[in-house]
Each structure stands twice: as structure tokens, then as C-alpha cells.
Design a protein around this motif. Sequence first.
Motif, PDB file in Angstrom:
ATOM      1  N   MET A 135     -43.889 -60.123 -43.247  1.00  0.00           N
ATOM      2  CA  MET A 135     -43.831 -60.231 -41.797  1.00  0.00           C
ATOM      3  C   MET A 135     -45.207 -60.329 -41.132  1.00  0.00           C
ATOM      4  O   MET A 135     -45.406 -61.194 -40.256  1.00  0.00           O
ATOM      5  CB  MET A 135     -43.043 -59.052 -41.220  1.00  0.00           C
ATOM      6  CG  MET A 135     -42.847 -59.112 -39.711  1.00  0.00           C
ATOM      7  SD  MET A 135     -42.029 -60.649 -39.161  1.00  0.00           S
ATOM      8  CE  MET A 135     -40.426 -60.490 -39.963  1.00  0.00           C
ATOM      9  N   PRO A 136     -46.208 -59.480 -41.479  1.00  0.00           N
ATOM     10  CA  PRO A 136     -47.528 -59.643 -40.833  1.00  0.00           C
ATOM     11  C   PRO A 136     -48.123 -61.025 -41.062  1.00  0.00           C
ATOM     12  O   PRO A 136     -48.765 -61.586 -40.163  1.00  0.00           O
ATOM     13  CB  PRO A 136     -48.373 -58.547 -41.501  1.00  0.00           C
ATOM     14  CG  PRO A 136     -47.387 -57.525 -41.939  1.00  0.00           C
ATOM     15  CD  PRO A 136     -46.174 -58.302 -42.360  1.00  0.00           C
ATOM     16  N   GLY A 137     -47.930 -61.591 -42.265  1.00  0.00           N
ATOM     17  CA  GLY A 137     -48.435 -62.929 -42.528  1.00  0.00           C
ATOM     18  C   GLY A 137     -47.748 -63.988 -41.697  1.00  0.00           C
ATOM     19  O   GLY A 137     -48.394 -64.927 -41.212  1.00  0.00           O
ATOM     20  N   LEU A 138     -46.440 -63.849 -41.501  1.00  0.00           N
ATOM     21  CA  LEU A 138     -45.720 -64.797 -40.660  1.00  0.00           C
ATOM     22  C   LEU A 138     -46.184 -64.721 -39.215  1.00  0.00           C
ATOM     23  O   LEU A 138     -46.290 -65.737 -38.527  1.00  0.00           O
ATOM     24  CB  LEU A 138     -44.214 -64.522 -40.749  1.00  0.00           C
ATOM     25  CG  LEU A 138     -43.536 -64.862 -42.075  1.00  0.00           C
ATOM     26  CD1 LEU A 138     -42.080 -64.412 -42.052  1.00  0.00           C
ATOM     27  CD2 LEU A 138     -43.614 -66.364 -42.355  1.00  0.00           C
ATOM     28  N   GLY A 151     -53.181 -62.726 -34.819  1.00  0.00           N
ATOM     29  CA  GLY A 151     -53.698 -61.384 -35.064  1.00  0.00           C
ATOM     30  C   GLY A 151     -54.052 -60.648 -33.790  1.00  0.00           C
ATOM     31  O   GLY A 151     -54.119 -59.413 -33.783  1.00  0.00           O
ATOM     32  N   GLY A 152     -54.281 -61.395 -32.702  1.00  0.00           N
ATOM     33  CA  GLY A 152     -54.629 -60.757 -31.430  1.00  0.00           C
ATOM     34  C   GLY A 152     -53.463 -60.105 -30.728  1.00  0.00           C
ATOM     35  O   GLY A 152     -53.639 -59.216 -29.901  1.00  0.00           O
ATOM     36  N   GLY A 153     -52.249 -60.559 -31.039  1.00  0.00           N
ATOM     37  CA  GLY A 153     -51.064 -59.949 -30.449  1.00  0.00           C
ATOM     38  C   GLY A 153     -50.769 -60.437 -29.041  1.00  0.00           C
ATOM     39  O   GLY A 153     -51.364 -61.394 -28.546  1.00  0.00           O
ATOM     40  N   PRO A 270     -49.580 -57.299 -35.276  1.00  0.00           N
ATOM     41  CA  PRO A 270     -49.050 -56.947 -36.601  1.00  0.00           C
ATOM     42  C   PRO A 270     -49.163 -55.463 -36.940  1.00  0.00           C
ATOM     43  O   PRO A 270     -48.345 -54.940 -37.703  1.00  0.00           O
ATOM     44  CB  PRO A 270     -49.894 -57.802 -37.549  1.00  0.00           C
ATOM     45  CG  PRO A 270     -50.276 -58.994 -36.722  1.00  0.00           C
ATOM     46  CD  PRO A 270     -50.476 -58.467 -35.344  1.00  0.00           C
ATOM     47  N   ASP A 271     -50.170 -54.775 -36.364  1.00  0.00           N
ATOM     48  CA  ASP A 271     -50.337 -53.346 -36.655  1.00  0.00           C
ATOM     49  C   ASP A 271     -49.305 -52.480 -35.940  1.00  0.00           C
ATOM     50  O   ASP A 271     -49.149 -51.305 -36.270  1.00  0.00           O
ATOM     51  CB  ASP A 271     -51.743 -52.885 -36.256  1.00  0.00           C
ATOM     52  CG  ASP A 271     -52.813 -53.541 -37.116  1.00  0.00           C
ATOM     53  OD1 ASP A 271     -52.501 -53.895 -38.275  1.00  0.00           O
ATOM     54  OD2 ASP A 271     -53.954 -53.717 -36.632  1.00  0.00           O
ATOM     55  N   THR A 272     -48.619 -53.027 -34.941  1.00  0.00           N
ATOM     56  CA  THR A 272     -47.589 -52.250 -34.243  1.00  0.00           C
ATOM     57  C   THR A 272     -46.405 -51.978 -35.152  1.00  0.00           C
ATOM     58  O   THR A 272     -45.736 -50.946 -35.022  1.00  0.00           O
ATOM     59  CB  THR A 272     -47.116 -53.007 -32.992  1.00  0.00           C
ATOM     60  OG1 THR A 272     -48.250 -53.380 -32.197  1.00  0.00           O
ATOM     61  CG2 THR A 272     -46.185 -52.132 -32.147  1.00  0.00           C
ATOM     62  N   TYR A 273     -46.154 -52.883 -36.083  1.00  0.00           N
ATOM     63  CA  TYR A 273     -45.037 -52.749 -37.026  1.00  0.00           C
ATOM     64  C   TYR A 273     -45.581 -52.872 -38.453  1.00  0.00           C
ATOM     65  O   TYR A 273     -45.348 -53.883 -39.130  1.00  0.00           O
ATOM     66  CB  TYR A 273     -43.974 -53.811 -36.755  1.00  0.00           C
ATOM     67  CG  TYR A 273     -43.515 -53.850 -35.324  1.00  0.00           C
ATOM     68  CD1 TYR A 273     -42.494 -53.019 -34.874  1.00  0.00           C
ATOM     69  CD2 TYR A 273     -44.113 -54.709 -34.398  1.00  0.00           C
ATOM     70  CE1 TYR A 273     -42.078 -53.046 -33.553  1.00  0.00           C
ATOM     71  CE2 TYR A 273     -43.708 -54.734 -33.072  1.00  0.00           C
ATOM     72  CZ  TYR A 273     -42.700 -53.908 -32.658  1.00  0.00           C
ATOM     73  OH  TYR A 273     -42.286 -53.935 -31.342  1.00  0.00           O
ATOM     74  N   PRO A 274     -46.330 -51.877 -38.923  1.00  0.00           N
ATOM     75  CA  PRO A 274     -46.949 -51.973 -40.248  1.00  0.00           C
ATOM     76  C   PRO A 274     -45.922 -51.877 -41.364  1.00  0.00           C
ATOM     77  O   PRO A 274     -44.752 -51.522 -41.153  1.00  0.00           O
ATOM     78  CB  PRO A 274     -47.899 -50.768 -40.270  1.00  0.00           C
ATOM     79  CG  PRO A 274     -47.247 -49.765 -39.362  1.00  0.00           C
ATOM     80  CD  PRO A 274     -46.597 -50.592 -38.274  1.00  0.00           C
ATOM     81  N   ILE A 275     -46.362 -52.168 -42.573  1.00  0.00           N
ATOM     82  CA  ILE A 275     -45.487 -52.084 -43.741  1.00  0.00           C
ATOM     83  C   ILE A 275     -44.984 -50.658 -43.930  1.00  0.00           C
ATOM     84  O   ILE A 275     -43.833 -50.433 -44.320  1.00  0.00           O
ATOM     85  CB  ILE A 275     -46.235 -52.574 -44.995  1.00  0.00           C
ATOM     86  CG1 ILE A 275     -46.638 -54.041 -44.830  1.00  0.00           C
ATOM     87  CG2 ILE A 275     -45.386 -52.396 -46.244  1.00  0.00           C
ATOM     88  CD1 ILE A 275     -47.488 -54.571 -45.962  1.00  0.00           C
ATOM     89  N   THR A 276     -45.858 -49.690 -43.641  1.00  0.00           N
ATOM     90  CA  THR A 276     -45.481 -48.289 -43.837  1.00  0.00           C
ATOM     91  C   THR A 276     -44.349 -47.858 -42.916  1.00  0.00           C
ATOM     92  O   THR A 276     -43.684 -46.852 -43.192  1.00  0.00           O
ATOM     93  CB  THR A 276     -46.690 -47.378 -43.603  1.00  0.00           C
ATOM     94  OG1 THR A 276     -47.254 -47.659 -42.304  1.00  0.00           O
ATOM     95  CG2 THR A 276     -47.756 -47.599 -44.662  1.00  0.00           C
ATOM     96  N   LEU A 277     -44.122 -48.593 -41.822  1.00  0.00           N
ATOM     97  CA  LEU A 277     -43.044 -48.224 -40.904  1.00  0.00           C
ATOM     98  C   LEU A 277     -41.695 -48.242 -41.612  1.00  0.00           C
ATOM     99  O   LEU A 277     -40.858 -47.357 -41.389  1.00  0.00           O
ATOM    100  CB  LEU A 277     -43.033 -49.191 -39.709  1.00  0.00           C
ATOM    101  CG  LEU A 277     -41.914 -48.981 -38.677  1.00  0.00           C
ATOM    102  CD1 LEU A 277     -41.972 -47.587 -38.074  1.00  0.00           C
ATOM    103  CD2 LEU A 277     -42.005 -50.047 -37.584  1.00  0.00           C
ATOM    104  N   SER A 278     -41.472 -49.224 -42.470  1.00  0.00           N
ATOM    105  CA  SER A 278     -40.208 -49.305 -43.212  1.00  0.00           C
ATOM    106  C   SER A 278     -40.036 -48.092 -44.124  1.00  0.00           C
ATOM    107  O   SER A 278     -38.927 -47.560 -44.271  1.00  0.00           O
ATOM    108  CB  SER A 278     -40.158 -50.594 -44.034  1.00  0.00           C
ATOM    109  OG  SER A 278     -40.215 -51.737 -43.195  1.00  0.00           O
TER     110      SER A 278
END
Length: 364
Positions: A135-138, A151-153, A270-278
Amino acid sequence: MKRADLTSVALFAFAAAAILLLPRFVSDFRAQQFAYVGIYFIALLGLNVLTGYTGLISLGHGAFMAIGGYTTAILVSDQGLKLGSHTFSADVKDVWTIPLAGLVAGIIGFLFGFPALRLTGLYLALATFAIAVAMPGLIKYDRFEQFTGGGGGINLFESAARTRPAETTDPITFETVSEPIKVLGLEIASFNEWLYYLSWGVALFMLAVAWLLLRGRSGRSFRAVRDSELAAASSGVNLATYKTLAFGISAFYAGIAGSLLAIATTFVNPDTYPITLSIFLLVGVVVGGLGSLWPLVFGAIFIQFLPLWAQEVSKAQGAPAVVYGVILILVMILLPGGAAGLIRRLRSQYKSRLPSRSLSRSAD
């Protein structure tokens, strides 16, 4: 209506009253923190439909939250939707984007359920985790940057003409001031308090929907799939239908939570929904109790407050993560069934003492 249903309705009414009055007794900052608890609670409700009731492990719930969050961010922000040379205005109220965000995430989750039908156990968990990793890459992908901001959001309220809900701009001093709002006779004086009532209002509604859904035929079918797919299929349960439906419902709840999180932070990247959130969401479901509903609030509290508490008690670098891990291990050892398991244990102990008490009273 059964006695258990009446008890559930009474507890729901009591919880709603407590939630309505809580901001009167806590600070504005605490109201914001409890608003995040409500957001995580919604996400955990959806994940528990998939994992706790249907038995399908998902490590990609944070990705569906990101889909919902970015849906709201794109619609609320001033960049709008640009297709070719034509721009579709995104001048819509942020609150009304919440159900749309849930719908978009739900449709994508439902579609993902079809390829996931061939996977079970750890293979399914890895497939869903791949979504969270990708997801962050997309989001940063060049072709999607005009929608996602790369990346700027996206800043939801960056325009001078657009301010956060419950806030306006003074025409003389150009300072942002709070505008009181009345809800059910209560005056809301700040954005954080407005956010609290919005989050928990949606959370209570989604809890009621989940309760009605799971106490009927769909809930029985979900549990049948979880307990034994072979027995469920022999009983006439369409495995493909209910598995994809569980994915769609779970993603819908995640999209709602992601939309609220975007409104709460007023900014998404992308940092708002990091991988660790899952990972944290799965931890929250286990702490709250698999196959439960309202006890999941303890899992949401765990997600929100434990990292903050770990940082307060340990200032050394890397120590908060160690404290978090140790506490999580202790919780799993002491409460293997989560908060719901503890509640069931206490309830059974209470009921087991009732006959002895009634017998002693009759003997007297």
C-alpha cells in the motif's frame, strides 16, 4: 425478545449514556485520545467479523483503512478529482465522505475475497500482509500521485476557505476560533470534542449493526465456516459467498475507521497508515477477545494508550518497544481469551454461586 437480548440493549443504552457524558469530566486532550479509541474500536469490529467469527486471518486491515482515509482526503481536500482536463469539485462536507469511504474500501475488500478463496491459514495471512506492505508503494506511485499526493500526502483543510469542523476564521484577526455546536442539547466547544462525539456516534451505530448482523443467519454461517468448512458446506452454507462477504464487511468497517482517522489527523500520508497498524489491529482483536463485540473496546484502549504509557515509563531508546512487548506477552499468558474470556469467566463464577445462595436463603 430474549432476556439476553434485553440485557444487551440495556448495556448498550448505559454505554451510550456514559460515552455522551464522558467529555464533561475529562480534558480536551483526553477527549481527543478517547476519540482515537472509538476509531480503533470500529476497525476492530470489522476485523473480528473476519477473524473472530469467520476464522480468516488478516494482516492487511491497515491497508483498507488507508483506502478509506485517502477516499475522504481526496474528496475533502481542494485538489479534487482530476480526470484529463476536467476537474470534479471536491467541495463536500467531510462527514458525508465517511460512508462513501467505507463503501469504496468494502468493494475492494469484497473483490479481494475472490482470489483469497484459494488460500487458508498462514498463506492467507501472508497474502493480506502483502497488501499492507504494497500500500505505501501504491500511494507513492507516480501515476497515482495526482490523487494521493505521493509521499507528501494530502492536507484536508489546507485552504484558507476551508477550516476544520467546529472551527471558523475570525474575519478581523484571521485567527482560527472555535464555533460551539449543539448536539442533543450539549454544547460542543472544540474540534476534539466534536471529533469524540463523531467517532463514538459512528462506533455505537456500527456496533449495533454488527450485533444485528451476527445474531442472525449471517452470523451463524460465519461461525459455521470458522468451526468447520466441511461441516458448513455439507449444511448448505456457500463458502465462497460468506468468505467474500466477510472480507467485504471487514473492509467496510476498516474504511469507515480510516476515514475518521483522516479527519482526526487532518492530514494523510503513507505514514498515517503504516504497516505496523495492521499488526496492532490484530493484537487489539486478540486482547479484546476473538468472537466478541463490545469487549473489543479494551483492545482499542490497548492500542491507543499502551504505547503512550510505555514511552512515559521508559525514556531509553528502544525501551518503550520492549515494555510494550513484555506487557503484551503477560496479557496473553494471563488472559488467553482476552477481555471477553475474562468477562465470561467472571460471569460463570457469579452464576455458579447463585444456586448456593438461594439454597442457603431457603434453609433459613
